[in-house]
Design a protein around this motif. Sequence first.
Motif, short mmCIF file in Angstrom:
data_model
loop_
_atom_site.label_atom_id
_atom_site.label_comp_id
_atom_site.label_asym_id
_atom_site.label_seq_id
_atom_site.Cartn_x
_atom_site.Cartn_y
_atom_site.Cartn_z
N ASP A 8 -0.13 -4.47 3.37
CA ASP A 8 0.60 -5.33 2.44
C ASP A 8 1.38 -6.40 3.24
OD1 ASP A 8 2.25 -6.54 0.65
OD2 ASP A 8 3.23 -4.70 -0.06
N THR A 10 3.42 -8.49 2.41
CA THR A 10 4.81 -8.75 2.01
C THR A 10 5.75 -7.62 2.45
OG1 THR A 10 4.55 -7.67 -0.13
CG2 THR A 10 4.03 -10.03 -0.04
N ALA A 11 5.17 -6.55 3.00
CA ALA A 11 5.98 -5.38 3.38
C ALA A 11 6.81 -5.70 4.63
CB ALA A 11 5.08 -4.19 3.64
N LYS A 16 4.58 -2.08 7.47
CA LYS A 16 3.23 -2.52 7.87
C LYS A 16 2.65 -1.57 8.92
CE LYS A 16 3.68 -7.49 7.13
NZ LYS A 16 3.88 -8.76 7.78
N GLU A 19 1.62 1.64 7.32
CA GLU A 19 0.35 1.52 6.57
C GLU A 19 -0.83 1.44 7.53
OE1 GLU A 19 -0.41 -1.29 3.24
OE2 GLU A 19 1.74 -1.70 3.42
#
Length: 165
Positions: A8, A10-11, A16, A19
């Motif tokens: 993502d 925008t994270a 990030k 993830e």
Amino acid sequence: MAKNIIVDATASKSEKYKELFPQIKALISHEDDLTANLANICAALKYGMDFFWVGFYLVKDEMLVLAPFQGTVACTRIPFGKGVCGTAYEEQKTIIVSDVNLFTGHIACSSDSQSEIVIPVLKDGKVLMVLDVDSDQLADFDEVDKIYLEQLAEWIADIYPKNLH
Ligand code: SME
């Protein structure tokens, strides 16, 4: 095997990494070829974290030699003790450089690079390689990058083939 790395955009930075890392682990856990794994790690970091340049320099021929990377063309050989990479090798520790122009002896492979983090990959007290990440923004790296990239360096040391030691 086709795999898309999904992060993502925008994270936060740590989100990030959180993830991305299971995806990197999945990528490298079923492959034992070092070059293949380092190449995929570079691609996953470059595109997952949107880094400017990501690459490995392997300890070879008594110096650091360019290995898999993603980004612009880079210098191929770095003597121990030279540049940020050679210093991280010699000191056996991660170096964060907020402004590469202020690091005495910095080796500029691209004039666009502004800040940098170099993480040594250690096994049995020896540096096997360094992971070099460059940004085209000043002060782009901090303790969050250090924590996650050092974790990655430990995984890489674990998968490093014994016959290359
Ligand atoms: N800047 C590094 C050289 C490698 S390039 O950044 C890809 C250094 O000073 O060691």
